[in-house]
Design a protein around this motif. Structure first.
Motif, mmCIF file in Angstrom:
data_model
loop_
_atom_site.group_PDB
_atom_site.id
_atom_site.type_symbol
_atom_site.label_atom_id
_atom_site.label_comp_id
_atom_site.label_asym_id
_atom_site.label_seq_id
_atom_site.Cartn_x
_atom_site.Cartn_y
_atom_site.Cartn_z
ATOM 1 N N ASP A 32 0.833 -1.181 0.000
ATOM 2 C CA ASP A 32 0.000 0.000 0.000
ATOM 3 C C ASP A 32 0.878 1.244 0.000
ATOM 4 O O ASP A 32 0.749 2.133 -0.820
ATOM 5 C CB ASP A 32 -0.810 -0.056 1.302
ATOM 6 N N ALA A 58 1.362 4.224 -2.806
ATOM 7 C CA ALA A 58 0.978 5.571 -2.398
ATOM 8 C C ALA A 58 2.169 6.507 -2.525
ATOM 9 O O ALA A 58 2.037 7.623 -3.021
ATOM 10 C CB ALA A 58 0.458 5.554 -0.975
ATOM 11 N N SER A 111 -3.154 -2.496 -5.403
ATOM 12 C CA SER A 111 -4.211 -1.734 -4.748
ATOM 13 C C SER A 111 -5.357 -2.657 -4.343
ATOM 14 O O SER A 111 -6.043 -2.409 -3.350
ATOM 15 C CB SER A 111 -4.733 -0.636 -5.678
ATOM 16 N N VAL A 124 -5.782 -1.547 -0.711
ATOM 17 C CA VAL A 124 -6.816 -0.549 -0.419
ATOM 18 C C VAL A 124 -8.183 -1.208 -0.349
ATOM 19 O O VAL A 124 -9.165 -0.676 -0.836
ATOM 20 C CB VAL A 124 -6.811 0.571 -1.485
ATOM 21 N N THR A 154 -14.066 3.165 0.895
ATOM 22 C CA THR A 154 -12.865 3.615 0.186
ATOM 23 C C THR A 154 -12.647 2.808 -1.085
ATOM 24 O O THR A 154 -12.229 3.358 -2.110
ATOM 25 C CB THR A 154 -11.606 3.505 1.069
ATOM 26 N N SER A 155 -12.956 1.498 -1.034
ATOM 27 C CA SER A 155 -12.768 0.680 -2.232
ATOM 28 C C SER A 155 -13.663 1.162 -3.357
ATOM 29 O O SER A 155 -13.243 1.231 -4.509
ATOM 30 C CB SER A 155 -13.101 -0.783 -1.958
ATOM 31 N N LEU A 184 -12.208 4.259 -4.850
ATOM 32 C CA LEU A 184 -11.068 3.927 -5.716
ATOM 33 C C LEU A 184 -11.574 3.356 -7.031
ATOM 34 O O LEU A 184 -11.099 3.722 -8.108
ATOM 35 C CB LEU A 184 -10.148 2.931 -5.018
ATOM 36 N N PHE A 195 -7.054 9.177 -4.379
ATOM 37 C CA PHE A 195 -6.797 7.930 -5.097
ATOM 38 C C PHE A 195 -6.216 8.178 -6.477
ATOM 39 O O PHE A 195 -5.634 7.292 -7.072
ATOM 40 C CB PHE A 195 -8.080 7.116 -5.236
ATOM 41 N N LEU A 221 -2.508 7.569 -7.005
ATOM 42 C CA LEU A 221 -2.246 6.135 -6.828
ATOM 43 C C LEU A 221 -2.423 5.360 -8.128
ATOM 44 O O LEU A 221 -1.805 4.317 -8.335
ATOM 45 C CB LEU A 221 -3.254 5.602 -5.814
#
Lengths: 226, 191
Positions: free
Chosen positions: A206, A210, B26, B30, B36-37, B40, B105, B108
């Motif tokens: 992660d 990031a 991810s 994540v 949050t998923s 994203l 996001f 990312l």
């Protein structure tokens, strides 16, 4: 310990990219349908990693800090293109087995991660050994994963038949087998260490994405303002 | 009809995460919370659809005519990185609400190999512009389905007592195993 050997030990065991840091998961899971493919992917990545570490380390005083990520990406992408053309020309079997995952070495977190974390701060020879250590760690993890999956799924390792074919369980060389075997390998490593580093691992991955991603964001913003 | 086929194929049968193994980072990293998923996933749908269109246009009108086929990896990754920045700035100015939901996001996504993967696969499959956009959208949809499902599984696993060596990453991988088995069922669809 000799600093060069220490780098190799670090990549192989202490910070093994696939099994401890959980970096570069896409190729780890995707191409390990056989020991040969896992080894081929590991070796291609190692070649890119060593050369990119050396080049970035040589250029570390020339690359301005604001544009270092785009610069690194261009270097890595050029090297990957070279590897792609070389495998296509000389090892066409491997090229078609690995398919899209050869160009995707560009976005392998391990390579940008090592450039950021090591090559930008250290001299070229040490960076080369860092690349070698990390590359070996990755190659060994992929070869082990590939061997286990090939043995269980097709009864052979490196194409040498060890079990009778009707003893093979096909699901291990299909997609679910990749997740399953990796889960058990990581769990075994955890059990051996008996330290619950499992939670850290997910965060490690992660964190890398990031860091790479957001660092890129910061950079381009700076560019925009300048 | 062909376009519907592309959506079903990319979203379910060849699910990007569970059978193509793209965007695993991810997917594992994540997926702690459904909310949050889902955000994203939304950001990925947005970026991947646009990236597919831009990559397809660049390939057909610039790289192909100039015979610079072998530069596609370099060009695509730079285009994606730049595109993510532009999308971020654009959203910030025009719709702060969406920006707030997707903002963190977006950067990312540059390192999400699924975006580059789709762009390269589209070229490999010789898709035109419309097909590329649909394939990009379908793939991102598949990604969203997978990550939201995994997050819901992980949320309910939080309270369970799991043997110590399996805590964390191995447990998530086992959940993904079962999901991948379930998604294998889609490969039986005859279309």
């Amino acid at each position: 310990m000799n600093p060069y050997l220490e780098r190799i030990y670090n990549g192989l065991i202490k910070e093994n990219p696939s099994l401890v840091l959980m970096l570069g998961m896409c190729p780890t899971l995707a191409v390990t349908t056989s020991a040969t493919n896992g080894f081929g992917m590991g070796a291609s990545t190692m070649a890119v990693l060593i050369v990119s570490n050396v080049i970035i380390s040589l250029l570390r005083k020339l690359i301005p800090d604001e544009v270092r990520l785009p610069a690194e990406i261009v270097i890595v992408a050029s090297l990957v293109t070279i590897v792609e053309l070389v495998t296509q020309a000389y090892i066409p079997g491997l090229y078609s087995a690995l398919g899209i995952f050869i160009p995707l070495i560009v976005v392998n977190c391990i390579i940008l991660g090592r450039a950021e974390a090591y090559a930008l701060k250290n001299p070229p020879v040490l960076s080369a050994f860092d690349g070698l250590g990390m590359g070996l760690g990755f190659t060994i993890a992929l070869t082990v994963l590939g061997s286990v999956r090939e043995l269980l799924g097709a009864g052979s390792i490196f194409g040498i038949q060890l079990l009778p074919e009707n003893a093979a369980v096909g699901i291990f060389i299909k997609a679910p087998g990749a997740f399953l075997v990796l889960a058990f390998i990581v769990a075994i490593m955890n059990a051996l260490k008996m330290k619950t580093r499992a939670n850290k691992m997910v965060e490690g991955c992660d964190g890398c994405c990031a860091t790479c991603g957001s660092a890129g964001g910061c950079d381009s913003k700076k560019e925009g303002q300048a | 009809m062909n376009l519907i086929l592309i959506i079903v194929t990319t979203a379910l049968i060849n699910n990007v995460v569970l059978s193509q193994f793209l965007g695993i980072c991810s997917f594992l990293g994540v997926s702690r919370q459904v909310k949050t998923s889902a955000s994203l996933g939304g950001a990925v749908i947005f970026v991947m659809t646009i990236a597919s269109a831009v990559a397809s246009l660049l390939y057909t009108f610039v790289l192909k005519p100039l015979d610079l086929d072998y530069l596609k990896t370099i060009v695509f990754i730079l285009v994606i990185a730049a595109l993510v920045q532009i999308v971020e700035m654009f959203l910030k100015k025009t719709s702060p609400a969406i920006y707030k939901a997707l903002g963190i996001f977006l950067p990312l996504i540059t390192t999400n190999c699924a975006v580059l993967g789709v762009a390269l696969t589209n070229v490999q499959n010789e898709y035109g512009l419309v097909e590329s956009v649909i394939a990009g959208f379908g793939t991102a949809l598949g990604y969203t389905i997978a990550i939201v499902l995994l997050a819901s599984i992980r949320e309910s696993l939080d309270e369970e007592a799991v043997p110590v060596p399996f805590q964390g990453a191995p447990l998530v991988l086992l959940a993904a195993t079962l999901m991948a088995i379930a998604f294998m069922g889609f490969s039986g669809l005859s279309l």
